[in-house]
Design a protein around this motif. Structure first.
Motif, PDB file in Angstrom:
ATOM      1  N   VAL A  77      -2.837 -25.844  -1.966  1.00  0.00           N
ATOM      2  CA  VAL A  77      -2.970 -24.743  -2.936  1.00  0.00           C
ATOM      3  C   VAL A  77      -1.678 -23.933  -2.993  1.00  0.00           C
ATOM      4  N   VAL A  78      -1.074 -23.709  -1.845  1.00  0.00           N
ATOM      5  CA  VAL A  78       0.184 -22.962  -1.790  1.00  0.00           C
ATOM      6  C   VAL A  78       1.295 -23.751  -2.466  1.00  0.00           C
ATOM      7  N   ILE A  79       1.310 -25.060  -2.277  1.00  0.00           N
ATOM      8  CA  ILE A  79       2.323 -25.895  -2.924  1.00  0.00           C
ATOM      9  C   ILE A  79       2.170 -25.814  -4.439  1.00  0.00           C
ATOM     10  N   VAL A  80       0.942 -25.908  -4.935  1.00  0.00           N
ATOM     11  CA  VAL A  80       0.707 -25.824  -6.383  1.00  0.00           C
ATOM     12  C   VAL A  80       1.129 -24.457  -6.915  1.00  0.00           C
ATOM     13  N   LEU A  81       0.780 -23.390  -6.200  1.00  0.00           N
ATOM     14  CA  LEU A  81       1.172 -22.048  -6.644  1.00  0.00           C
ATOM     15  C   LEU A  81       2.691 -21.869  -6.628  1.00  0.00           C
ATOM     16  N   ASN A  82       3.357 -22.444  -5.647  1.00  0.00           N
ATOM     17  CA  ASN A  82       4.818 -22.336  -5.598  1.00  0.00           C
ATOM     18  C   ASN A  82       5.480 -23.134  -6.723  1.00  0.00           C
ATOM     19  N   VAL A  83       4.934 -24.305  -7.048  1.00  0.00           N
ATOM     20  CA  VAL A  83       5.483 -25.081  -8.169  1.00  0.00           C
ATOM     21  C   VAL A  83       5.253 -24.327  -9.478  1.00  0.00           C
ATOM     22  N   LEU A  84       4.059 -23.755  -9.656  1.00  0.00           N
ATOM     23  CA  LEU A  84       3.786 -22.952 -10.856  1.00  0.00           C
ATOM     24  C   LEU A  84       4.712 -21.734 -10.924  1.00  0.00           C
ATOM     25  N   SER A  85       5.014 -21.158  -9.779  1.00  0.00           N
ATOM     26  CA  SER A  85       5.928 -20.012  -9.750  1.00  0.00           C
ATOM     27  C   SER A  85       7.335 -20.427 -10.159  1.00  0.00           C
ATOM     28  N   LEU A  86       7.765 -21.606  -9.724  1.00  0.00           N
ATOM     29  CA  LEU A  86       9.079 -22.102 -10.127  1.00  0.00           C
ATOM     30  C   LEU A  86       9.133 -22.345 -11.630  1.00  0.00           C
ATOM     31  N   VAL A  87       8.094 -22.953 -12.180  1.00  0.00           N
ATOM     32  CA  VAL A  87       8.043 -23.200 -13.628  1.00  0.00           C
ATOM     33  C   VAL A  87       8.026 -21.875 -14.387  1.00  0.00           C
ATOM     34  N   ALA A  88       7.246 -20.899 -13.888  1.00  0.00           N
ATOM     35  CA  ALA A  88       7.183 -19.586 -14.540  1.00  0.00           C
ATOM     36  C   ALA A  88       8.533 -18.888 -14.493  1.00  0.00           C
ATOM     37  N   ALA A  89       9.236 -18.992 -13.370  1.00  0.00           N
ATOM     38  CA  ALA A  89      10.557 -18.357 -13.264  1.00  0.00           C
ATOM     39  C   ALA A  89      11.561 -19.019 -14.209  1.00  0.00           C
ATOM     40  N   LEU A  90      11.507 -20.331 -14.329  1.00  0.00           N
ATOM     41  CA  LEU A  90      12.402 -21.023 -15.253  1.00  0.00           C
ATOM     42  C   LEU A  90      12.090 -20.654 -16.705  1.00  0.00           C
ATOM     43  N   PHE A  91      10.807 -20.602 -17.044  1.00  0.00           N
ATOM     44  CA  PHE A  91      10.413 -20.210 -18.398  1.00  0.00           C
ATOM     45  C   PHE A  91      10.884 -18.793 -18.707  1.00  0.00           C
ATOM     46  N   HIS A  92      10.690 -17.893 -17.751  1.00  0.00           N
ATOM     47  CA  HIS A  92      11.098 -16.509 -17.950  1.00  0.00           C
ATOM     48  C   HIS A  92      12.621 -16.412 -18.124  1.00  0.00           C
ATOM     49  N   SER A  93      13.354 -17.137 -17.307  1.00  0.00           N
ATOM     50  CA  SER A  93      14.815 -17.102 -17.401  1.00  0.00           C
ATOM     51  C   SER A  93      15.306 -17.642 -18.729  1.00  0.00           C
ATOM     52  N   ILE A  94      14.752 -18.761 -19.164  1.00  0.00           N
ATOM     53  CA  ILE A  94      15.189 -19.367 -20.425  1.00  0.00           C
ATOM     54  C   ILE A  94      14.890 -18.442 -21.591  1.00  0.00           C
ATOM     55  N   THR A  95      13.677 -17.927 -21.658  1.00  0.00           N
ATOM     56  CA  THR A  95      13.321 -17.049 -22.784  1.00  0.00           C
ATOM     57  C   THR A  95      14.076 -15.727 -22.713  1.00  0.00           C
ATOM     58  N   TRP A  96      14.327 -15.239 -21.513  1.00  0.00           N
ATOM     59  CA  TRP A  96      15.050 -13.971 -21.378  1.00  0.00           C
ATOM     60  C   TRP A  96      16.506 -14.130 -21.805  1.00  0.00           C
ATOM     61  N   PHE A  97      17.150 -15.201 -21.373  1.00  0.00           N
ATOM     62  CA  PHE A  97      18.540 -15.416 -21.768  1.00  0.00           C
ATOM     63  C   PHE A  97      18.673 -15.686 -23.260  1.00  0.00           C
ATOM     64  N   ASN A  98      17.638 -16.221 -23.874  1.00  0.00           N
ATOM     65  CA  ASN A  98      17.668 -16.390 -25.329  1.00  0.00           C
ATOM     66  C   ASN A  98      17.503 -15.059 -26.050  1.00  0.00           C
ATOM     67  N   LEU A  99      16.930 -14.064 -25.398  1.00  0.00           N
ATOM     68  CA  LEU A  99      16.764 -12.736 -26.002  1.00  0.00           C
ATOM     69  C   LEU A  99      17.968 -11.832 -25.788  1.00  0.00           C
ATOM     70  N   VAL A 100      18.796 -12.139 -24.814  1.00  0.00           N
ATOM     71  CA  VAL A 100      19.925 -11.270 -24.479  1.00  0.00           C
ATOM     72  C   VAL A 100      20.844 -11.002 -25.668  1.00  0.00           C
ATOM     73  N   PRO A 101      21.209 -11.999 -26.478  1.00  0.00           N
ATOM     74  CA  PRO A 101      22.102 -11.700 -27.611  1.00  0.00           C
ATOM     75  C   PRO A 101      21.493 -10.728 -28.623  1.00  0.00           C
ATOM     76  N   LYS A 102      20.183 -10.681 -28.697  1.00  0.00           N
ATOM     77  CA  LYS A 102      19.546  -9.751 -29.627  1.00  0.00           C
ATOM     78  C   LYS A 102      19.584  -8.318 -29.096  1.00  0.00           C
ATOM     79  N   ALA A 103      19.703  -8.168 -27.782  1.00  0.00           N
ATOM     80  CA  ALA A 103      19.687  -6.836 -27.177  1.00  0.00           C
ATOM     81  C   ALA A 103      21.086  -6.291 -26.898  1.00  0.00           C
ATOM     82  N   THR A 104      22.082  -7.161 -26.895  1.00  0.00           N
ATOM     83  CA  THR A 104      23.445  -6.713 -26.600  1.00  0.00           C
ATOM     84  C   THR A 104      24.318  -6.806 -27.845  1.00  0.00           C
TER      85      THR A 104
END
Length: 142
Positions: A77-104
């Motif tokens: 269960v911990v392994i699955v949660l950690n893999v989901l956390s990695l995917v969530a962090a990558l998704f957040h980073s990709i979408t956030w970096f795509n928003l940066v040009p709109k905010a700067t």
């Protein structure tokens, strides 16, 4: 003029019937909601790291408790949660970096920098810092 329960108001109450799934109708709101919900996975990562720090102490009998943390990390269960956390962090980073040009608004030589260059610049800085930290952790800077 005192307003109490018996006084009438000239304003009509808001009676908009908004469905519970309003945020699913537009792609922007869906991505915003999903991106912000990644914070729950980051909470999980923080709790796991705090547990790891707590497990570095020795107990009253002088035994090391870090093995408990290692066994905890090996639970499926911990392994699955950690893999989901990695995917969530990558998704957040990709979408956030795509928003940066709109905010700067970066201007060089009286010209606004291209949004693609801003995004690529942030990714290059992120990759450089991550690589430097990995090299530092694994002892390449002695």
């Amino acid at each position: 003029m005192k307003i109490n329960e018996t006084d009438e108001s000239y304003r009509k109450p808001c009676s908009a019937n908004i469905p519970n799934n309003w945020w699913l109708k537009l792609r922007y709101y869906l991505f915003y909601t999903v991106r912000e919900s990644t914070s729950f996975f980051m909470l999980w990562v923080s709790i796991v790291l705090m547990y790891g720090v707590i497990c570095t102490n020795t107990n009253e009998m002088g035994r090391d408790e870090f093995y408990r943390f290692i066994f905890f990390l090996q639970h499926p269960v911990v392994i699955v949660l950690n893999v989901l956390s990695l995917v969530a962090a990558l998704f957040h980073s990709i979408t956030w970096f795509n928003l940066v040009p709109k905010a700067t608004n970066i201007v060089l030589s009286r010209k606004k920098l291209s949004p693609i260059l801003v995004t690529i610049g942030f990714w290059l800085v992120t990759i450089a810092v991550s690589t430097a930290l990995l090299l530092l952790v694994f002892g390449y800077f002695k």
